[in-house]
Design a protein around this motif. Structure first.
Motif, PDB file in Angstrom:
ATOM      1  N   ALA A 146      -8.310  22.250   6.702  1.00  0.00           N
ATOM      2  CA  ALA A 146      -9.100  21.323   7.557  1.00  0.00           C
ATOM      3  C   ALA A 146      -8.180  20.344   8.510  1.00  0.00           C
ATOM      4  CB  ALA A 146     -10.032  20.395   6.415  1.00  0.00           C
ATOM      5  N   PRO A 197     -16.801  13.249   4.752  1.00  0.00           N
ATOM      6  CA  PRO A 197     -15.597  14.035   5.403  1.00  0.00           C
ATOM      7  C   PRO A 197     -15.760  13.650   7.006  1.00  0.00           C
ATOM      8  CG  PRO A 197     -16.771  15.751   4.019  1.00  0.00           C
ATOM      9  CD  PRO A 197     -17.326  14.277   3.881  1.00  0.00           C
ATOM     10  N   LEU A 228     -11.930  20.900  -1.037  1.00  0.00           N
ATOM     11  CA  LEU A 228     -12.173  19.546  -1.003  1.00  0.00           C
ATOM     12  C   LEU A 228     -12.470  19.117  -2.404  1.00  0.00           C
ATOM     13  CD1 LEU A 228     -14.255  17.928   1.791  1.00  0.00           C
ATOM     14  CD2 LEU A 228     -13.949  16.933  -0.467  1.00  0.00           C
ATOM     15  N   GLU A 279      -0.168   4.172  -2.535  1.00  0.00           N
ATOM     16  CA  GLU A 279      -1.084   5.142  -1.985  1.00  0.00           C
ATOM     17  C   GLU A 279      -0.502   6.492  -1.503  1.00  0.00           C
ATOM     18  OE1 GLU A 279      -3.888   6.511  -1.453  1.00  0.00           O
ATOM     19  OE2 GLU A 279      -4.957   5.211  -0.860  1.00  0.00           O
ATOM     20  N   GLN A 316      -6.352   3.765   9.094  1.00  0.00           N
ATOM     21  CA  GLN A 316      -5.450   4.488   8.470  1.00  0.00           C
ATOM     22  C   GLN A 316      -5.488   6.030   8.583  1.00  0.00           C
ATOM     23  OE1 GLN A 316      -5.211   1.760   4.397  1.00  0.00           O
ATOM     24  NE2 GLN A 316      -6.023   3.770   4.412  1.00  0.00           N
ATOM     25  N   VAL A 336      -9.147  19.342  -4.476  1.00  0.00           N
ATOM     26  CA  VAL A 336      -8.337  18.172  -3.990  1.00  0.00           C
ATOM     27  C   VAL A 336      -8.532  16.928  -4.617  1.00  0.00           C
ATOM     28  CG1 VAL A 336      -7.584  16.681  -2.020  1.00  0.00           C
ATOM     29  CG2 VAL A 336      -7.454  19.167  -1.608  1.00  0.00           C
ATOM     30  N   TYR A 337      -9.918  16.522  -4.564  1.00  0.00           N
ATOM     31  CA  TYR A 337     -10.134  15.261  -5.164  1.00  0.00           C
ATOM     32  C   TYR A 337      -9.999  15.210  -6.825  1.00  0.00           C
ATOM     33  CZ  TYR A 337     -15.353  15.956  -6.368  1.00  0.00           C
ATOM     34  OH  TYR A 337     -16.399  16.084  -6.988  1.00  0.00           O
ATOM     35  N   PHE A 366      -4.642   9.964   7.238  1.00  0.00           N
ATOM     36  CA  PHE A 366      -4.211  10.384   5.744  1.00  0.00           C
ATOM     37  C   PHE A 366      -3.624  11.682   5.925  1.00  0.00           C
ATOM     38  CE2 PHE A 366      -8.042   8.086   5.430  1.00  0.00           C
ATOM     39  CZ  PHE A 366      -7.662   6.983   4.670  1.00  0.00           C
ATOM     40  N   LYS A 367      -2.946  12.095   4.944  1.00  0.00           N
ATOM     41  CA  LYS A 367      -2.217  13.690   5.085  1.00  0.00           C
ATOM     42  C   LYS A 367      -3.376  14.712   5.124  1.00  0.00           C
ATOM     43  CE  LYS A 367       1.497  11.964   2.027  1.00  0.00           C
ATOM     44  NZ  LYS A 367       1.975  11.813   0.631  1.00  0.00           N
ATOM     45  N   TYR A 386     -13.886   1.926 -10.479  1.00  0.00           N
ATOM     46  CA  TYR A 386     -13.417   2.223  -9.213  1.00  0.00           C
ATOM     47  C   TYR A 386     -14.748   3.197  -8.955  1.00  0.00           C
ATOM     48  CZ  TYR A 386     -11.120   4.629  -5.262  1.00  0.00           C
ATOM     49  OH  TYR A 386     -10.658   5.247  -4.184  1.00  0.00           O
ATOM     50  N   PHE A 413     -11.854   0.943   8.680  1.00  0.00           N
ATOM     51  CA  PHE A 413     -12.650   0.176   7.443  1.00  0.00           C
ATOM     52  C   PHE A 413     -12.172  -1.355   7.285  1.00  0.00           C
ATOM     53  CE2 PHE A 413      -9.168   2.245   5.107  1.00  0.00           C
ATOM     54  CZ  PHE A 413      -8.828   1.419   4.251  1.00  0.00           C
ATOM     55  N   ILE A 459      -5.369  18.021   4.728  1.00  0.00           N
ATOM     56  CA  ILE A 459      -5.472  19.071   3.701  1.00  0.00           C
ATOM     57  C   ILE A 459      -5.858  20.442   4.378  1.00  0.00           C
ATOM     58  CG2 ILE A 459      -7.246  19.696   1.953  1.00  0.00           C
ATOM     59  CD1 ILE A 459      -8.057  16.638   1.594  1.00  0.00           C
ATOM     60  N   ARG A 478      -7.634  13.598   8.908  1.00  0.00           N
ATOM     61  CA  ARG A 478      -8.575  12.641   8.889  1.00  0.00           C
ATOM     62  C   ARG A 478      -7.871  11.323   9.381  1.00  0.00           C
ATOM     63  NH1 ARG A 478     -11.361  17.333   8.434  1.00  0.00           N
ATOM     64  NH2 ARG A 478     -13.520  17.132   7.722  1.00  0.00           N
ATOM     65  N   VAL A 507     -15.729   2.447  -0.735  1.00  0.00           N
ATOM     66  CA  VAL A 507     -14.787   2.425  -2.011  1.00  0.00           C
ATOM     67  C   VAL A 507     -15.222   0.740  -2.481  1.00  0.00           C
ATOM     68  CG1 VAL A 507     -12.520   1.913  -2.954  1.00  0.00           C
ATOM     69  CG2 VAL A 507     -13.128   3.704  -1.464  1.00  0.00           C
ATOM     70  N   ARG A 551       0.766  -1.154  -0.090  1.00  0.00           N
ATOM     71  CA  ARG A 551      -0.163   0.069  -0.169  1.00  0.00           C
ATOM     72  C   ARG A 551       0.740   1.407   0.050  1.00  0.00           C
ATOM     73  NH1 ARG A 551      -5.032  -0.737   3.079  1.00  0.00           N
ATOM     74  NH2 ARG A 551      -5.164  -2.375   1.548  1.00  0.00           N
ATOM     75  N   PHE A 563      -4.202   8.957  -8.562  1.00  0.00           N
ATOM     76  CA  PHE A 563      -4.304   7.778  -7.743  1.00  0.00           C
ATOM     77  C   PHE A 563      -4.586   6.422  -8.766  1.00  0.00           C
ATOM     78  CE2 PHE A 563      -8.016   4.764  -6.815  1.00  0.00           C
ATOM     79  CZ  PHE A 563      -7.234   3.704  -6.647  1.00  0.00           C
TER      80      PHE A 563
HETATM   81  O1  16C Z   1      -9.109   3.731  -2.591  1.00  0.00           O
HETATM   82  C1  16C Z   1      -8.028   4.137  -2.235  1.00  0.00           C
HETATM   83  N1  16C Z   1      -7.451   3.470  -1.157  1.00  0.00           N
HETATM   84  C2  16C Z   1      -7.611   2.675  -0.515  1.00  0.00           C
HETATM   85  C3  16C Z   1      -6.566   2.106   0.472  1.00  0.00           C
HETATM   86  O2  16C Z   1      -5.968   3.359   1.148  1.00  0.00           O
HETATM   87  C4  16C Z   1      -8.953   3.139   0.511  1.00  0.00           C
HETATM   88  C5  16C Z   1      -8.847   4.562   1.099  1.00  0.00           C
HETATM   89  C6  16C Z   1      -9.856   4.997   1.258  1.00  0.00           C
HETATM   90  C7  16C Z   1      -9.680   6.628   1.832  1.00  0.00           C
HETATM   91  C8  16C Z   1     -10.169   7.407   0.792  1.00  0.00           C
HETATM   92  C9  16C Z   1     -10.251   8.930   1.371  1.00  0.00           C
HETATM   93  C10 16C Z   1      -8.820   9.589   1.246  1.00  0.00           C
HETATM   94  C11 16C Z   1      -9.027  10.702   2.094  1.00  0.00           C
HETATM   95  C12 16C Z   1      -7.805  11.497   2.052  1.00  0.00           C
HETATM   96  C13 16C Z   1      -7.607  12.700   2.486  1.00  0.00           C
HETATM   97  C14 16C Z   1      -6.287  13.457   2.289  1.00  0.00           C
HETATM   98  C15 16C Z   1      -5.951  13.482   0.948  1.00  0.00           C
HETATM   99  C16 16C Z   1      -4.676  14.314   0.999  1.00  0.00           C
HETATM  100  C17 16C Z   1      -3.982  14.483  -0.341  1.00  0.00           C
HETATM  101  C18 16C Z   1      -3.255  15.898  -0.513  1.00  0.00           C
HETATM  102  C19 16C Z   1      -1.919  15.806  -0.237  1.00  0.00           C
HETATM  103  O3  16C Z   1     -10.170   2.621  -0.063  1.00  0.00           O
HETATM  104  C20 16C Z   1      -7.374   5.335  -3.019  1.00  0.00           C
HETATM  105  C21 16C Z   1      -8.017   6.594  -2.358  1.00  0.00           C
HETATM  106  C22 16C Z   1      -7.495   7.823  -3.245  1.00  0.00           C
HETATM  107  C23 16C Z   1      -8.177   8.773  -2.544  1.00  0.00           C
HETATM  108  C24 16C Z   1      -7.957  10.243  -3.277  1.00  0.00           C
HETATM  109  C25 16C Z   1      -8.379  11.356  -2.706  1.00  0.00           C
HETATM  110  C26 16C Z   1      -9.867  11.813  -2.386  1.00  0.00           C
HETATM  111  C27 16C Z   1     -10.219  12.942  -1.702  1.00  0.00           C
HETATM  112  C28 16C Z   1     -11.493  12.792  -1.145  1.00  0.00           C
HETATM  113  C29 16C Z   1     -11.900  13.921  -0.095  1.00  0.00           C
HETATM  114  C30 16C Z   1     -11.488  13.511   1.418  1.00  0.00           C
HETATM  115  C31 16C Z   1     -11.990  14.386   2.256  1.00  0.00           C
HETATM  116  C32 16C Z   1     -11.079  14.911   3.340  1.00  0.00           C
HETATM  117  C33 16C Z   1     -11.604  15.786   4.321  1.00  0.00           C
HETATM  118  C34 16C Z   1     -10.546  16.732   4.849  1.00  0.00           C
END
Ligand code: 16C
Length: 247
Positions: free
Chosen positions: A132, A208, A217, A103, A124, A220-221, A126-127, A202, A139, A129, A135, A177, A99, A228
């Motif tokens: 905010a 959030p 947000l 990831e 997990q 970022v996505y 996360f980094k 996917y 899961f 943002i 997080r 997911v 991972r 990703f």
């Molecule tokens: O599916 C993916 N990864 C899997 C294994 O890890 C698993 C993870 C799911 C978590 C998805 C949420 C990620 C939130 C990350 C927030 C921080 C992002 C920082 C990046 C900037 C430096 O199923 C692949 C996941 C790909 C995720 C892409 C980012 C999606 C952001 C969605 C908005 C998050 C809201 C956060 C509120 C502050």
């Protein structure tokens, strides 16, 4: 028959019976079935999906959904990758040992419970943002085979008394997911690395869990989901290069 180490670790073709006796099994089975069914449904016509990113065979769609001002936009991405199987794709997505290599949003990953060969509960972080709060997520992750050369991994938020939410610096987010993959090859031929292609669907919905600015947000996505999916699929292609195909 000689079985290589990689083959042993690949997702099993049948449900592991240590899972079917676990308290989470009814939920895991129901949500995984629903997610897999929805994953390959179309995105055209009146379905409400709007395209926001496109590159080569990859297409990403979202629906704008806000609940009490919080962005919960569902995402659906389609991609097609040549030379790797659905089973291999899901192996690298499910297995925690890989991972950190693909990831990029991850800060920490811990195994909370290894339920069976096909199901693990993860915590997990996360980094962060800006602006905010950071997080975290708790899961279950379940990989399974399905008809028509299909494999899928479903991740869905759960709870655990030893991992209470919103106690430290992190706000708990909620995810559903599904990475669903289906392999095809020309009829009448044997599948090889040179003639297979794997369709990927996917789907992701992230709640959030607390305040986060909508504009930040979405920005970022829009950047992170394409990053990703490209990075992950390239990673799997690289890992499989020169190895025997496992279907
Ligand atoms: O599916 C993916 N990864 C899997 C294994 O890890 C698993 C993870 C799911 C978590 C998805 C949420 C990620 C939130 C990350 C927030 C921080 C992002 C920082 C990046 C900037 C430096 O199923 C692949 C996941 C790909 C995720 C892409 C980012 C999606 C952001 C969605 C908005 C998050 C809201 C956060 C509120 C502050």
């Amino acid at each position: 028959v000689e079985v290589t180490r990689d083959e042993v670790e690949l997702p099993p073709p049948a449900i592991d019976n240590r899972l079917t006796v676990h308290a989470l099994w009814p939920e895991i089975d129901r949500i995984s079935t629903e997610q897999l069914q929805a994953a390959f449904e179309g995105v055209g016509g009146q379905t409400g999906w709007q395209l926001f990113a496109e590159e080569g065979d990859m297409r990403m769609y979202r629906r704008e959904v806000e609940v009490d001002g919080m962005v919960m936009d569902p995402l659906k991405a389609m991609h097609k990758v040549r030379g790797v199987s659905a089973r291999e794709m899901c192996h690298y997505f499910f297995n925690p040992q890989y991972r950190y290599e693909w990831e990029t949003t991850l800060e920490t990953m811990n195994i909370v419970e290894a339920i069976s060969s096909d199901t693990i509960v993860f915590h997990q972080t996360f980094k962060r943002i800006w602006p905010a709060s950071q997080r975290d997520a708790l899961f279950w992750s379940h990989v399974r085979a399905a008809p028509q050369q299909t494999y899928a991994v479903t991740n869905h938020s759960t709870t655990n008394a030893e991992y209470p939410s919103n106690t430290g610096a992190c706000i708990r987010l909620f995810v559903t997911v599904c990475l669903a993959c289906r392999t095809a090859w020309p009829s009448g031929e044997q599948p090889t690395r040179d003639n297979i292609s794997t369709s990927i669907a996917y789907c992701s919905t992230v709640n959030p869990g607390g305040w986060a600015p909508a504009g930040v947000l979405r920005a970022v996505y829009k950047r992170e989901y394409p990053k990703f999916l490209k990075r992950f699929t390239n990673y799997v292609v690289e890992q499989c290069r020169g190895k025997p195909l496992v279907m």
